[in-house]
Design a protein around this motif. Structure first.
Motif, short mmCIF file in Angstrom:
data_model
loop_
_atom_site.label_atom_id
_atom_site.label_comp_id
_atom_site.label_asym_id
_atom_site.label_seq_id
_atom_site.Cartn_x
_atom_site.Cartn_y
_atom_site.Cartn_z
N LEU A 60 0.82 -1.22 0.00
CA LEU A 60 0.00 0.00 0.00
C LEU A 60 0.85 1.26 0.00
N GLU A 61 1.96 1.23 0.71
CA GLU A 61 2.85 2.38 0.73
C GLU A 61 3.46 2.62 -0.65
N LYS A 62 3.78 1.55 -1.38
CA LYS A 62 4.30 1.69 -2.74
C LYS A 62 3.28 2.35 -3.67
N CYS A 63 2.00 2.14 -3.37
CA CYS A 63 0.92 2.74 -4.16
C CYS A 63 0.63 4.18 -3.76
N GLY A 64 1.22 4.63 -2.66
CA GLY A 64 0.98 5.99 -2.18
C GLY A 64 -0.31 6.13 -1.39
N TYR A 65 -0.75 5.05 -0.77
CA TYR A 65 -2.02 5.05 -0.03
C TYR A 65 -1.83 5.20 1.48
N GLU A 66 -0.76 5.82 1.93
CA GLU A 66 -0.41 5.87 3.35
C GLU A 66 -1.55 6.31 4.27
N ASN A 67 -2.39 7.23 3.84
CA ASN A 67 -3.44 7.78 4.71
C ASN A 67 -4.80 7.15 4.48
N ARG A 68 -4.85 6.04 3.75
CA ARG A 68 -6.14 5.43 3.39
C ARG A 68 -6.42 4.12 4.10
N PHE A 69 -5.53 3.65 4.96
CA PHE A 69 -5.73 2.33 5.53
C PHE A 69 -5.31 2.27 7.00
N CYS A 70 -5.89 1.28 7.67
CA CYS A 70 -5.52 0.95 9.04
C CYS A 70 -5.38 -0.57 9.08
N LEU A 71 -4.16 -1.06 9.28
CA LEU A 71 -3.90 -2.50 9.32
C LEU A 71 -3.98 -2.99 10.76
N ILE A 72 -4.69 -4.09 10.95
CA ILE A 72 -4.94 -4.61 12.30
C ILE A 72 -4.50 -6.07 12.36
N HIS A 73 -3.50 -6.31 13.21
CA HIS A 73 -2.97 -7.66 13.40
C HIS A 73 -3.81 -8.35 14.47
N ASP A 74 -4.99 -8.83 14.05
CA ASP A 74 -5.93 -9.48 14.95
C ASP A 74 -6.93 -10.26 14.11
N GLY A 75 -7.72 -11.08 14.77
CA GLY A 75 -8.71 -11.89 14.07
C GLY A 75 -9.86 -11.06 13.53
N HIS A 76 -10.34 -11.44 12.36
CA HIS A 76 -11.45 -10.71 11.74
C HIS A 76 -12.75 -10.79 12.54
N GLU A 77 -12.88 -11.78 13.39
CA GLU A 77 -14.07 -11.89 14.23
C GLU A 77 -14.14 -10.77 15.26
N LYS A 78 -13.06 -10.00 15.41
CA LYS A 78 -13.02 -8.88 16.36
C LYS A 78 -13.17 -7.53 15.66
N MET A 79 -13.60 -7.52 14.40
CA MET A 79 -13.65 -6.25 13.66
C MET A 79 -14.53 -5.21 14.33
N GLY A 80 -15.58 -5.63 15.03
CA GLY A 80 -16.46 -4.69 15.71
C GLY A 80 -15.78 -3.94 16.84
N GLU A 81 -14.68 -4.47 17.35
CA GLU A 81 -13.91 -3.78 18.39
C GLU A 81 -13.07 -2.64 17.83
N TYR A 82 -12.79 -2.68 16.54
CA TYR A 82 -11.92 -1.69 15.90
C TYR A 82 -12.66 -0.72 14.99
N VAL A 83 -13.66 -1.21 14.30
CA VAL A 83 -14.37 -0.39 13.32
C VAL A 83 -15.64 0.14 13.98
N LYS A 84 -15.76 1.45 14.06
CA LYS A 84 -16.92 2.08 14.73
C LYS A 84 -17.86 2.77 13.75
N GLU A 85 -17.45 2.88 12.50
CA GLU A 85 -18.27 3.52 11.47
C GLU A 85 -19.12 2.48 10.73
N SER A 86 -20.16 2.96 10.07
CA SER A 86 -20.88 2.10 9.13
C SER A 86 -20.02 1.95 7.88
N VAL A 87 -20.03 0.77 7.30
CA VAL A 87 -19.16 0.52 6.15
C VAL A 87 -19.97 0.21 4.89
N SER A 88 -19.37 0.52 3.76
CA SER A 88 -19.99 0.28 2.46
C SER A 88 -19.75 -1.12 1.95
N ALA A 89 -18.56 -1.66 2.25
CA ALA A 89 -18.21 -2.98 1.72
C ALA A 89 -17.24 -3.69 2.65
#
Length: 188
Positions: free
Chosen positions: A66-95
């Motif tokens: 992602l950094e090679k693509c120049g997307y530094e401010n567009r992502f948040c990488l989380i080293h955790d299980g996807h079943e915990k996504m509700g603990e990290y994501v507080k917004e409504s999501v499109s996809a």
């Protein structure tokens, strides 16, 4: 125009109809970063992509990509299980994008499991906004078995049809357990 019919490319073409600049999206299985990069491109400079993976090598590889693509401010990488996504994501999501199975090129013994995958899909459904979409690429066969596929399909079949549209596609004339592309759209 020449099209690719690999499952991820097929899903990307479907997802493009639902994602606009400024949207919030989730890559529930970052892997090699292909879907994360795709989502970052569509969300644009004002959007955000949360990407999850339990394998540190996947997080590091995705970050570098992602950094090679120049997307530094567009992502948040989380080293955790996807079943915990509700603990990290507080917004409504499109996809939300899932690829079930193992990280290509890595240890096949480290793969998604039915119980955490179903919990992750359930957490994702809570986050989807109206008309939001979830894409599931379900791989099964000799390396990953059929347990996860069957458990996910059983779970999806139980979703309330007044709230969710579940579309299960298949490569009907392909041999050797081809992957299943699945889409879930929030109706209400």
């Amino acid at each position: 125009m020449k099209y690719s019919y690999r499952i991820t490319d097929y899903c990307h073409r479907f997802l493009e109809q639902y994602i606009e600049p400024g949207d919030i999206c989730v890559d529930a299985t970052a892997g090699n970063g292909n879907d994360t990069e795709f989502l970052c491109r569509l969300c644009g400079e004002d959007g955000m992509v949360y990407a999850f993976d339990i394998q540190e090598e996947a997080i590091l590889g995705t970050k570098e990509r992602l950094e090679k693509c120049g997307y530094e401010n567009r992502f948040c990488l989380i080293h955790d299980g996807h079943e915990k996504m509700g603990e990290y994501v507080k917004e409504s999501v499109s996809a939300i994008v899932f690829n079930f199975g193992y990280l290509p090129g890595a240890d096949h013994a480290v793969a998604t499991k039915p119980d955490t995958s179903i919990r992750a899909v359930g957490e994702g459904l809570k986050l989807l906004k109206k008309d939001g979409i979830m894409s599931l690429c379900i791989y099964s066969g000799k390396d990953t078995g059929y347990e996860e596929r069957d458990a996910l399909l059983s779970y999806l079949e139980s979703l309330d049809p007044k709230r969710w549209l579940v579309i299960v596609n298949q490569y009907f004339n392909r041999k050797n357990d081809p992957p299943l592309p699945v889409f879930i759209i929030r109706l209400k």
